[in-house]
Motif scaffolding. Structure first.
Motif, PDB file in Angstrom:
ATOM      1  N   VAL A 211       0.853  -1.194   0.000  1.00 57.04           N
ATOM      2  CA  VAL A 211       0.000   0.000   0.000  1.00 57.04           C
ATOM      3  C   VAL A 211       0.888   1.244   0.000  1.00 57.04           C
ATOM      4  O   VAL A 211       0.613   2.217  -0.701  1.00 57.04           O
ATOM      5  N   GLU A 212       1.982   1.191   0.759  1.00 52.60           N
ATOM      6  CA  GLU A 212       2.923   2.309   0.791  1.00 52.60           C
ATOM      7  C   GLU A 212       3.562   2.522  -0.584  1.00 52.60           C
ATOM      8  O   GLU A 212       3.726   3.647  -1.033  1.00 52.60           O
ATOM      9  N   GLU A 213       3.911   1.424  -1.264  1.00 53.13           N
ATOM     10  CA  GLU A 213       4.471   1.533  -2.611  1.00 53.13           C
ATOM     11  C   GLU A 213       3.465   2.142  -3.584  1.00 53.13           C
ATOM     12  O   GLU A 213       3.815   2.983  -4.407  1.00 53.13           O
ATOM     13  N   ILE A 214       2.222   1.704  -3.479  1.00 49.19           N
ATOM     14  CA  ILE A 214       1.161   2.227  -4.348  1.00 49.19           C
ATOM     15  C   ILE A 214       0.958   3.717  -4.088  1.00 49.19           C
ATOM     16  O   ILE A 214       0.751   4.494  -5.013  1.00 49.19           O
ATOM     17  N   ALA A 215       1.054   4.118  -2.806  1.00 45.41           N
ATOM     18  CA  ALA A 215       0.869   5.526  -2.448  1.00 45.41           C
ATOM     19  C   ALA A 215       1.942   6.408  -3.074  1.00 45.41           C
ATOM     20  O   ALA A 215       1.708   7.592  -3.321  1.00 45.41           O
ATOM     21  N   SER A 216       3.105   5.843  -3.371  1.00 50.65           N
ATOM     22  CA  SER A 216       4.180   6.643  -3.957  1.00 50.65           C
ATOM     23  C   SER A 216       4.024   6.815  -5.472  1.00 50.65           C
ATOM     24  O   SER A 216       4.738   7.605  -6.084  1.00 50.65           O
ATOM     25  N   LEU A 217       3.085   6.082  -6.077  1.00 47.77           N
ATOM     26  CA  LEU A 217       2.836   6.225  -7.511  1.00 47.77           C
ATOM     27  C   LEU A 217       2.136   7.548  -7.796  1.00 47.77           C
ATOM     28  O   LEU A 217       1.389   8.050  -6.962  1.00 47.77           O
ATOM     29  N   PRO A 218       2.342   8.095  -8.983  1.00 51.88           N
ATOM     30  CA  PRO A 218       1.593   9.308  -9.341  1.00 51.88           C
ATOM     31  C   PRO A 218       0.108   8.973  -9.517  1.00 51.88           C
ATOM     32  O   PRO A 218      -0.251   7.828  -9.791  1.00 51.88           O
ATOM     33  N   SER A 219      -0.731   9.988  -9.409  1.00 51.62           N
ATOM     34  CA  SER A 219      -2.168   9.785  -9.587  1.00 51.62           C
ATOM     35  C   SER A 219      -2.470   9.452 -11.043  1.00 51.62           C
ATOM     36  O   SER A 219      -1.616   9.568 -11.917  1.00 51.62           O
ATOM     37  N   ARG A 220      -3.694   9.081 -11.301  1.00 51.19           N
ATOM     38  CA  ARG A 220      -4.127   8.747 -12.661  1.00 51.19           C
ATOM     39  C   ARG A 220      -3.895   9.928 -13.600  1.00 51.19           C
ATOM     40  O   ARG A 220      -3.402   9.764 -14.705  1.00 51.19           O
ATOM     41  N   GLU A 221      -4.257  11.120 -13.134  1.00 48.93           N
ATOM     42  CA  GLU A 221      -4.075  12.314 -13.952  1.00 48.93           C
ATOM     43  C   GLU A 221      -2.591  12.554 -14.234  1.00 48.93           C
ATOM     44  O   GLU A 221      -2.206  12.948 -15.331  1.00 48.93           O
ATOM     45  N   GLY A 222      -1.756  12.328 -13.216  1.00 48.70           N
ATOM     46  CA  GLY A 222      -0.322  12.494 -13.396  1.00 48.70           C
ATOM     47  C   GLY A 222       0.244  11.514 -14.410  1.00 48.70           C
ATOM     48  O   GLY A 222       1.078  11.870 -15.252  1.00 48.70           O
ATOM     49  N   LEU A 223      -0.221  10.260 -14.345  1.00 55.31           N
ATOM     50  CA  LEU A 223       0.229   9.255 -15.307  1.00 55.31           C
ATOM     51  C   LEU A 223      -0.233   9.600 -16.721  1.00 55.31           C
ATOM     52  O   LEU A 223       0.524   9.454 -17.686  1.00 55.31           O
ATOM     53  N   LEU A 224      -1.475  10.061 -16.856  1.00 56.95           N
ATOM     54  CA  LEU A 224      -1.976  10.455 -18.173  1.00 56.95           C
ATOM     55  C   LEU A 224      -1.183  11.641 -18.728  1.00 56.95           C
ATOM     56  O   LEU A 224      -0.882  11.695 -19.923  1.00 56.95           O
ATOM     57  N   SER A 225      -0.823  12.566 -17.856  1.00 60.29           N
ATOM     58  CA  SER A 225      -0.019  13.714 -18.275  1.00 60.29           C
ATOM     59  C   SER A 225       1.348  13.258 -18.774  1.00 60.29           C
ATOM     60  O   SER A 225       1.843  13.737 -19.792  1.00 60.29           O
ATOM     61  N   MET A 226       1.962  12.317 -18.051  1.00 58.83           N
ATOM     62  CA  MET A 226       3.264  11.782 -18.481  1.00 58.83           C
ATOM     63  C   MET A 226       3.147  11.074 -19.822  1.00 58.83           C
ATOM     64  O   MET A 226       4.005  11.238 -20.699  1.00 58.83           O
ATOM     65  N   LEU A 227       2.091  10.282 -19.988  1.00 60.80           N
ATOM     66  CA  LEU A 227       1.875   9.567 -21.240  1.00 60.80           C
ATOM     67  C   LEU A 227       1.688  10.546 -22.397  1.00 60.80           C
ATOM     68  O   LEU A 227       2.280  10.373 -23.468  1.00 60.80           O
ATOM     69  N   LEU A 228       0.900  11.578 -22.172  1.00 63.08           N
ATOM     70  CA  LEU A 228       0.667  12.580 -23.209  1.00 63.08           C
ATOM     71  C   LEU A 228       1.973  13.264 -23.599  1.00 63.08           C
ATOM     72  O   LEU A 228       2.240  13.479 -24.785  1.00 63.08           O
ATOM     73  N   SER A 229       2.794  13.572 -22.618  1.00 67.04           N
ATOM     74  CA  SER A 229       4.086  14.205 -22.887  1.00 67.04           C
ATOM     75  C   SER A 229       4.971  13.293 -23.734  1.00 67.04           C
ATOM     76  O   SER A 229       5.623  13.750 -24.672  1.00 67.04           O
TER      77      SER A 229
END
Length: 170
Positions: free
Chosen positions: A123-141
């Motif tokens: 759960v701690e590892e998952i908490a360190s992941l970027p949010s869905r919006e952050g991941l979509l922003s990275m993908l778009l970039s």
């Protein structure tokens, strides 16, 4: 007596529906938190689109047994509150982990993430992941980079040709 039984059956049915509909479910021990702290936690979770409920362990065990998630029963000891998220896998873990950093009384017991039962470390590892919006922003970039580089190359070639033509005209 039948009204009490009906109410319990309704709670079990509701928990089953929430467990099956959720992409992320985090089990916590809220013992030691003040009413104001729990209210603040609920507010943060609600803003993230997460439902947070205090439930009886026996009713949750009954629901998990009926849907084949009996392995989750290891987390159902002591006072239990469960965060359900239908949309975002990371949101409940992130909010609860950040809140637990500030309030040592909140303990994350474990979670169900997309059908897999995980311990508090995951759960701690998952908490360190970027949010869905952050991941979509990275993908778009990443997707825009080749097109942007191509555009810069075409512009540079056009400017070079233009300079060559103006130099030859003089």
């Amino acid at each position: 007596m039948s009204k009490v039984l009906e109410k319990k059956q309704q709670v079990v049915a509701d928990v089953k529906e929430k467990l099956t509909a959720s992409v992320s479910t985090v089990v916590t021990d809220y013992r030691g938190l003040s009413v104001a702290e729990v209210t603040e936690l609920r507010k943060q979770l609600r803003e993230a689109g997460v439902e947070y409920r205090v439930l009886k362990n026996t009713l949750v065990r009954r629901a998990t047994g009926e849907i084949g998630l009996s392995d989750m029963d290891q987390f159902l000891t002591g006072p239990t509150a469960i965060a359900f998220s239908k949309d975002d896998v990371v949101a409940p873990a992130k909010v609860l982990h950040n809140f637990a950093k500030e309030h040592k009384n909140l303990e994350i017991k474990g979670a169900i993430v997309e059908g897999a039962i995980v311990g508090p470390e995951k759960v701690e590892e998952i908490a360190s992941l970027p949010s869905r919006e952050g991941l979509l922003s990275m993908l778009l970039s990443v997707l825009q980079a080749p097109v942007r580089n191509f555009a810069y190359s075409v512009k540079a070639v056009a400017e070079q040709k233009e300079q060559t033509e103006t130099a030859s005209a003089e």
